[in-house]
Design an enzyme around this catalytic site. Structure first.
Site, PDB file in Angstrom:
ATOM      1  N   GLY A  70     -41.345  12.429  39.338  1.00  0.00           N
ATOM      2  CA  GLY A  70     -40.305  13.118  40.088  1.00  0.00           C
ATOM      3  C   GLY A  70     -40.218  14.598  39.759  1.00  0.00           C
ATOM      4  O   GLY A  70     -40.079  15.436  40.654  1.00  0.00           O
ATOM      5  N   THR A  71     -40.307  14.932  38.490  1.00  0.00           N
ATOM      6  CA  THR A  71     -40.139  16.329  38.081  1.00  0.00           C
ATOM      7  C   THR A  71     -41.210  17.218  38.715  1.00  0.00           C
ATOM      8  O   THR A  71     -40.902  18.277  39.265  1.00  0.00           O
ATOM      9  CB  THR A  71     -40.205  16.437  36.542  1.00  0.00           C
ATOM     10  OG1 THR A  71     -39.179  15.599  35.997  1.00  0.00           O
ATOM     11  CG2 THR A  71     -39.996  17.859  36.067  1.00  0.00           C
ATOM     12  N   ASN A 150     -27.928  10.738  39.979  1.00  0.00           N
ATOM     13  CA  ASN A 150     -28.413   9.799  38.962  1.00  0.00           C
ATOM     14  C   ASN A 150     -27.374   9.460  37.907  1.00  0.00           C
ATOM     15  O   ASN A 150     -27.485   8.446  37.228  1.00  0.00           O
ATOM     16  CB  ASN A 150     -29.682  10.338  38.290  1.00  0.00           C
ATOM     17  CG  ASN A 150     -29.527  11.742  37.801  1.00  0.00           C
ATOM     18  OD1 ASN A 150     -29.248  12.661  38.574  1.00  0.00           O
ATOM     19  ND2 ASN A 150     -29.673  11.944  36.503  1.00  0.00           N
ATOM     20  N   GLN A 178     -33.805   8.470  42.826  1.00  0.00           N
ATOM     21  CA  GLN A 178     -32.999   7.271  42.564  1.00  0.00           C
ATOM     22  C   GLN A 178     -32.896   6.339  43.767  1.00  0.00           C
ATOM     23  O   GLN A 178     -32.298   5.266  43.663  1.00  0.00           O
ATOM     24  CB  GLN A 178     -31.587   7.665  42.100  1.00  0.00           C
ATOM     25  CG  GLN A 178     -31.545   8.356  40.749  1.00  0.00           C
ATOM     26  CD  GLN A 178     -31.878   7.421  39.572  1.00  0.00           C
ATOM     27  OE1 GLN A 178     -31.826   6.195  39.697  1.00  0.00           O
ATOM     28  NE2 GLN A 178     -32.242   7.998  38.432  1.00  0.00           N
ATOM     29  N   HIS A 200     -41.461   4.883  38.081  1.00  0.00           N
ATOM     30  CA  HIS A 200     -40.817   4.148  36.988  1.00  0.00           C
ATOM     31  C   HIS A 200     -39.360   3.795  37.266  1.00  0.00           C
ATOM     32  O   HIS A 200     -38.742   3.053  36.509  1.00  0.00           O
ATOM     33  CB  HIS A 200     -40.959   4.901  35.656  1.00  0.00           C
ATOM     34  CG  HIS A 200     -40.168   6.173  35.549  1.00  0.00           C
ATOM     35  ND1 HIS A 200     -39.045   6.264  34.761  1.00  0.00           N
ATOM     36  CD2 HIS A 200     -40.342   7.385  36.089  1.00  0.00           C
ATOM     37  CE1 HIS A 200     -38.572   7.503  34.833  1.00  0.00           C
ATOM     38  NE2 HIS A 200     -39.346   8.202  35.632  1.00  0.00           N
ATOM     39  N   THR A 236     -58.011  14.922  37.917  1.00  0.00           N
ATOM     40  CA  THR A 236     -58.405  13.545  38.225  1.00  0.00           C
ATOM     41  C   THR A 236     -57.162  12.679  38.402  1.00  0.00           C
ATOM     42  O   THR A 236     -56.228  12.735  37.596  1.00  0.00           O
ATOM     43  CB  THR A 236     -59.299  12.992  37.089  1.00  0.00           C
ATOM     44  OG1 THR A 236     -60.432  13.856  36.988  1.00  0.00           O
ATOM     45  CG2 THR A 236     -59.760  11.578  37.383  1.00  0.00           C
ATOM     46  N   CYS A 327     -18.459  18.756  29.249  1.00  0.00           N
ATOM     47  CA  CYS A 327     -18.515  19.692  28.123  1.00  0.00           C
ATOM     48  C   CYS A 327     -17.107  20.198  27.858  1.00  0.00           C
ATOM     49  O   CYS A 327     -16.410  20.595  28.780  1.00  0.00           O
ATOM     50  CB  CYS A 327     -19.367  20.900  28.459  1.00  0.00           C
ATOM     51  SG  CYS A 327     -20.939  20.492  29.188  1.00  0.00           S
TER      52      CYS A 327
HETATM   53  C1  LIG Z   1     -32.545  12.263  40.214  1.00  0.00           C
HETATM   54  C2  LIG Z   1     -33.759  12.445  39.372  1.00  0.00           C
HETATM   55  N1  LIG Z   1     -34.626  13.410  39.661  1.00  0.00           N
HETATM   56  C3  LIG Z   1     -35.748  13.602  38.937  1.00  0.00           C
HETATM   57  C4  LIG Z   1     -36.036  12.812  37.853  1.00  0.00           C
HETATM   58  C5  LIG Z   1     -37.277  13.054  37.074  1.00  0.00           C
HETATM   59  O1  LIG Z   1     -38.273  12.121  37.343  1.00  0.00           O
HETATM   60  P1  LIG Z   1     -39.496  11.908  36.339  1.00  0.00           P
HETATM   61  O2  LIG Z   1     -38.946  11.271  35.126  1.00  0.00           O
HETATM   62  O3  LIG Z   1     -40.438  11.019  37.080  1.00  0.00           O
HETATM   63  O4  LIG Z   1     -40.108  13.237  36.106  1.00  0.00           O
HETATM   64  C6  LIG Z   1     -35.148  11.782  37.502  1.00  0.00           C
HETATM   65  C7  LIG Z   1     -35.407  10.936  36.323  1.00  0.00           C
HETATM   66  O5  LIG Z   1     -34.582  10.754  35.473  1.00  0.00           O
HETATM   67  C8  LIG Z   1     -33.983  11.594  38.277  1.00  0.00           C
HETATM   68  O6  LIG Z   1     -33.088  10.632  37.993  1.00  0.00           O
END
Ligand SMILES: Cc1ncc(COP(=O)(O)O)c(C=O)c1O
Length: 380
Positions: A70-71, A150, A178, A200, A236, A327
């Site tokens: 995702g990142t 999330n 999510q 995942h 790859t 916070c």
């Molecule tokens: C809303 C959201 N975006 C992005 C990510 C990041 O995904 P990844 O862990 O596959 O990089 C997460 C993972 O926690 C997430 O919950």
């Protein structure tokens, strides 16, 4: 047996997925870029996976690019769209995942964009009228709004955002990490330029995901190297990851409604149980099924002596969940999401997140444990 209620962080791999991945690892080790038979065979596996994913999401295989998760998919969409389309203004919210928030903040710091934050209410709902204002008062914007938060589970209406973005010629990216595999996505209809997936989160492997790029938009590659992913992402391919992702998505689509009902039932059951056990309890974010991701329940506990020990207490009792609080002033630690919705920093919050593998019996144990902790804390 430990109880795992942190499925928004990651999920257990499905045995069927594992079987597919093990077979690829054991029997198909060629490099998909090689033109000989070993390579061609693995290239076929990768393209078959792309076809599976694209068919489930109702789009063409050419619009799916496999990534490390995702990142990377979020970073690619944001940086490429903004750089390649000379975007000077971006709109996001204060409750996005850091994969989005930190990327946009960095681009603002670098002087590449001006960043506006759309208002969200105390449950994490986007203020659509404010979004329209921001779109109307700025030239061509880039919009990044997640489908399901999330931490809170609160859902954003992607069709509504998509319509607004179309009306104001904005580029629309949604972090759907999510929700992919938990709700159906029809990319033939959705007016988003980019959505993302992390395998995942749906009982697939870690370190693999995809970026969907709407064919109406062109972007340059983010990772330069070989010609993999049609020149969009050098390196790859994570072949067994990709095969596992496709299997995981296939399985989630197969039984989506059954799992949704089961998990939604567990969430409602836990809410009821907690309200009975600890009447002063409340919930962060939306809880109404149509407005809330069914896998996430964010519980806000009353003030207590042992607030800092709550998660630890659960952990040593065999329960895995994740925590966070707003916070308090002057402090950098805590959840940026709970802070943004104005949650009380003195009240501890815990996110419980469910999967198809959880049971009511597990929920009973967790509720009972939380009740014990509170009784011993003398706060109810
Ligand atoms: C809303 C959201 N975006 C992005 C990510 C990041 O995904 P990844 O862990 O596959 O990089 C997460 C993972 O926690 C997430 O919950």
């Amino acid at each position: 047996m430990r109880i795992y209620l942190d499925n928004a962080a990651t999920t257990a791999i499905d045995k069927e997925v594992l079987k597919v991945m093990t077979d690829v690892m054991e029997n198909h080790y060629g490099n998909p870029s090689s033109i000989h038979a070993h390579g061609r065979e693995v290239r076929t596996l990768v393209e078959k996976a792309r076809k599976t994913v694209s068919t489930l999401l109702n789009t063409a295989p050419a619009n799916i690019f496999f990534t490390s998760g995702g990142t990377e998919a979020d970073n690619t969409a944001i940086r490429s769209a903004i750089n390649d389309h000379q975007i000077k203004h971006a709109i996001t919210s204060k409750i996005e995942h850091h994969a989005v928030g930190h990327t946009l903040e960095m681009m603002e710091k670098q002087g590449l964009i001006q960043l506006s934050y759309v208002n969200v209410d105390n449950k994490g709902n986007v203020d659509y009228a404010h979004l329209e204002d921001l779109l109307a008062n700025n030239d061509k914007s880039f919009v990044s709004l997640m489908q399901a938060n999330n931490e809170l589970g609160t859902l954003t209406d992607l069709d509504r955002v998509g319509d607004l973005c179309e009306q104001y010629h904005a580029i629309f990216h949604s972090d759907t990490v999510q929700t992919v595999g938990h709700y159906p996505h029809d990319l033939g209809k959705l007016k988003a330029h980019f959505i993302v997936c992390a395998a995942h989160k749906l009982h697939g492997p870690k370190g693999v995901g995809f970026l969907y790029v709407n064919p109406s938009i062109k972007i340059n590659p983010m990772i330069l190297g070989g010609a993999q992913e049609r020149n969009m992402r050098g390196g790859t391919e994570n072949v067994y990851g990709i095969a596992g992702l496709a299997k995981a998505l296939e399985l989630s689509y197969q039984d989506m409604e059954t799992h949704q009902q089961h998990i939604q039932g567990l969430k409602a059951y836990m809410m009821e149980g907690l309200k009975n056990a600890i009447p002063a309890i409340s919930f962060n974010g939306e809880t109404e099924p149509s407005k809330s991701l069914y896998t996430v329940l964010n519980v806000c506990f009353p003030k207590m002596e042992m607030a800092d020990m709550l998660l630890f207490n659960l952990d040593i009792s065999g329960i895995s969940a994740s925590g966070g609080s707003a916070c308090s002033s002057g402090s950098n630690i805590g959840s940026h999401v709970l802070t943004a919705i104005g949650a009380d920093p003195e009240k501890p919050s815990i996110r419980f997140s469910f999967s198809k593998y959880n049971t009511k019996a597990e929920v009973d144990i967790v509720v009972e444990k939380l009740k014990d902790i509170f009784v011993s804390d003398h706060k109810i």
